[in-house]
Design a protein around this motif. Structure first.
Motif, PDB file in Angstrom:
ATOM      1  N   UNK A  61       4.752  10.368   2.932  1.00  0.00           N
ATOM      2  CA  UNK A  61       3.607  11.251   2.669  1.00  0.00           C
ATOM      3  C   UNK A  61       3.510  11.658   1.205  1.00  0.00           C
ATOM      4  N   UNK A  62       4.630  11.748   0.511  1.00  0.00           N
ATOM      5  CA  UNK A  62       4.575  12.137  -0.897  1.00  0.00           C
ATOM      6  C   UNK A  62       4.615  10.930  -1.827  1.00  0.00           C
ATOM      7  N   UNK A  63       4.574   9.723  -1.247  1.00  0.00           N
ATOM      8  CA  UNK A  63       4.609   8.535  -2.093  1.00  0.00           C
ATOM      9  C   UNK A  63       3.352   8.500  -2.972  1.00  0.00           C
ATOM     10  N   UNK A  64       3.480   8.063  -4.224  1.00  0.00           N
ATOM     11  CA  UNK A  64       2.322   8.036  -5.129  1.00  0.00           C
ATOM     12  C   UNK A  64       1.122   7.269  -4.587  1.00  0.00           C
ATOM     13  N   UNK A  65       1.361   6.200  -3.837  1.00  0.00           N
ATOM     14  CA  UNK A  65       0.256   5.428  -3.272  1.00  0.00           C
ATOM     15  C   UNK A  65      -0.510   6.263  -2.258  1.00  0.00           C
ATOM     16  N   UNK A  66       0.212   6.898  -1.345  1.00  0.00           N
ATOM     17  CA  UNK A  66      -0.444   7.714  -0.313  1.00  0.00           C
ATOM     18  C   UNK A  66      -1.144   8.905  -0.955  1.00  0.00           C
ATOM     19  N   UNK A  67      -0.520   9.502  -1.956  1.00  0.00           N
ATOM     20  CA  UNK A  67      -1.151  10.608  -2.663  1.00  0.00           C
ATOM     21  C   UNK A  67      -2.412  10.152  -3.403  1.00  0.00           C
ATOM     22  N   UNK A  68      -2.375   8.923  -3.926  1.00  0.00           N
ATOM     23  CA  UNK A  68      -3.554   8.376  -4.612  1.00  0.00           C
ATOM     24  C   UNK A  68      -4.684   8.111  -3.625  1.00  0.00           C
ATOM     25  N   UNK A  69      -4.336   7.701  -2.405  1.00  0.00           N
ATOM     26  CA  UNK A  69      -5.350   7.529  -1.360  1.00  0.00           C
ATOM     27  C   UNK A  69      -6.016   8.872  -1.074  1.00  0.00           C
ATOM     28  N   UNK A  70      -5.202   9.908  -0.990  1.00  0.00           N
ATOM     29  CA  UNK A  70      -5.738  11.246  -0.717  1.00  0.00           C
ATOM     30  C   UNK A  70      -6.740  11.675  -1.783  1.00  0.00           C
ATOM     31  N   UNK A  71      -6.499  11.257  -3.011  1.00  0.00           N
ATOM     32  CA  UNK A  71      -7.387  11.622  -4.122  1.00  0.00           C
ATOM     33  C   UNK A  71      -8.508  10.601  -4.335  1.00  0.00           C
ATOM     34  N   UNK A  83       4.673   0.421   0.912  1.00  0.00           N
ATOM     35  CA  UNK A  83       3.886   1.230  -0.019  1.00  0.00           C
ATOM     36  C   UNK A  83       4.435   1.103  -1.437  1.00  0.00           C
ATOM     37  N   UNK A  84       5.749   1.147  -1.555  1.00  0.00           N
ATOM     38  CA  UNK A  84       6.396   1.076  -2.863  1.00  0.00           C
ATOM     39  C   UNK A  84       6.141  -0.268  -3.542  1.00  0.00           C
ATOM     40  N   UNK A  85       6.237  -1.351  -2.767  1.00  0.00           N
ATOM     41  CA  UNK A  85       6.024  -2.688  -3.326  1.00  0.00           C
ATOM     42  C   UNK A  85       4.608  -2.832  -3.868  1.00  0.00           C
ATOM     43  N   UNK A  86       3.629  -2.303  -3.132  1.00  0.00           N
ATOM     44  CA  UNK A  86       2.244  -2.380  -3.596  1.00  0.00           C
ATOM     45  C   UNK A  86       2.044  -1.538  -4.853  1.00  0.00           C
ATOM     46  N   UNK A  87       2.631  -0.371  -4.874  1.00  0.00           N
ATOM     47  CA  UNK A  87       2.463   0.526  -6.017  1.00  0.00           C
ATOM     48  C   UNK A  87       3.070  -0.079  -7.284  1.00  0.00           C
ATOM     49  N   UNK A  88       4.202  -0.761  -7.114  1.00  0.00           N
ATOM     50  CA  UNK A  88       4.897  -1.331  -8.271  1.00  0.00           C
ATOM     51  C   UNK A  88       4.602  -2.810  -8.484  1.00  0.00           C
ATOM     52  N   UNK A  89       3.762  -3.395  -7.610  1.00  0.00           N
ATOM     53  CA  UNK A  89       3.382  -4.803  -7.736  1.00  0.00           C
ATOM     54  C   UNK A  89       4.610  -5.726  -7.704  1.00  0.00           C
ATOM     55  N   UNK A  90       5.487  -5.489  -6.761  1.00  0.00           N
ATOM     56  CA  UNK A  90       6.737  -6.239  -6.667  1.00  0.00           C
ATOM     57  C   UNK A  90       6.483  -7.720  -6.394  1.00  0.00           C
TER      58      UNK A  90
END
Length: 222
Positions: A19-29, A209-216
């Motif tokens: 829930x506090x992951x940057x990707x999920x937070x970016x979705x919220x915004x 979520x992390x892989x997408x955010x960091x483009x792994x």
């Protein structure tokens, strides 16, 4: 405390991290970078095809008619989940190109196949459950936060994953009921194996979520 209740207690730290992951937070915004959305959709296209196959395999592991019906409903929902992808691709203008599976996507789907093929019905349910459950939590919490406002370009995406109900019953409730029944005759070691299967899938959700955010990507070309 039931097996499912204990499992959710153990799962809470991972769900909190999602829930506090940057990707999920970016979705919220409504402020997710386009390259992140494109990567996510490309990898989720791979993931959902495997999710469907693992769901089909799970059907063969039970004779419980209600579970079979629910699993088939799940398969139908997943088949229609391209609508969620369309919301994201409308924002970016990207067209799915079937990019190579990322390391995290491969790791997650390998885990699902192994659990379903070599495990019990309980293992198969447990490996699938975190995806549906965690997205339900995400949808519910983002709606509660008012993130699905008209100014958010991902409003429809959020609402797709908000908890679905059937006569007032949580859409995911049957999954935990099925899991509870499936482990009812298990000993403690067998139950812990199922718990580990569930928790590993849930961590794989965070990693997705992390892989997408960091483009792994893979480190080397081969």
């Amino acid at each position: 405390m039931t097996f499912s209740q204990d499992l959710l207690t153990r799962a809470q730290p991972i769900m909190d991290a999602i829930m506090i992951h940057p990707f999920v937070q970016a979705i919220a915004k409504g402020e997710v970078p386009n390259d992140v959305l494109n990567y996510y959709v490309e990898q989720d296209e791979h993931y959902l095809k495997d999710y469907l196959q693992v769901t089909a395999l799970t059907v063969t592991k039970t004779s419980h008619s209600d579970d079979i019906a629910r699993l088939l409903e799940t398969a139908q929902f997943v088949s229609n989940e391209s609508k969620a992808h369309e919301v994201m691709l409308t924002i970016t203008g990207h067209h799915v190109e079937n990019w190579r599976r990322s390391p995290e996507t491969q790791l997650y789907t390998d885990h699902m196949y192994t659990s379903a093929y070599h495990g019990t019905y309980a293992d198969a349910i447990a490996t699938l459950l975190p995806c549906a459950w965690s997205y339900g939590v995400i949808g519910s919490e983002l709606v509660a936060q008012g993130a699905n406002n008209d100014a958010n370009p991902l409003k429809e995406w959020i609402e797709i994953y908000a908890p679905q109900t059937d006569d007032g019953v949580d859409y995911n409730a049957w999954r935990f009921d099925a899991l509870e029944r499936a482990v009812s005759q298990f000993n403690d070691n067998q139950k812990e194996h199922v718990a580990q299967t569930f928790l590993k899938s849930l961590e794989m959700e965070w990693r997705f979520w992390e892989a997408a955010w960091k483009q792994t990507q893979w480190q080397f070309k081969f």
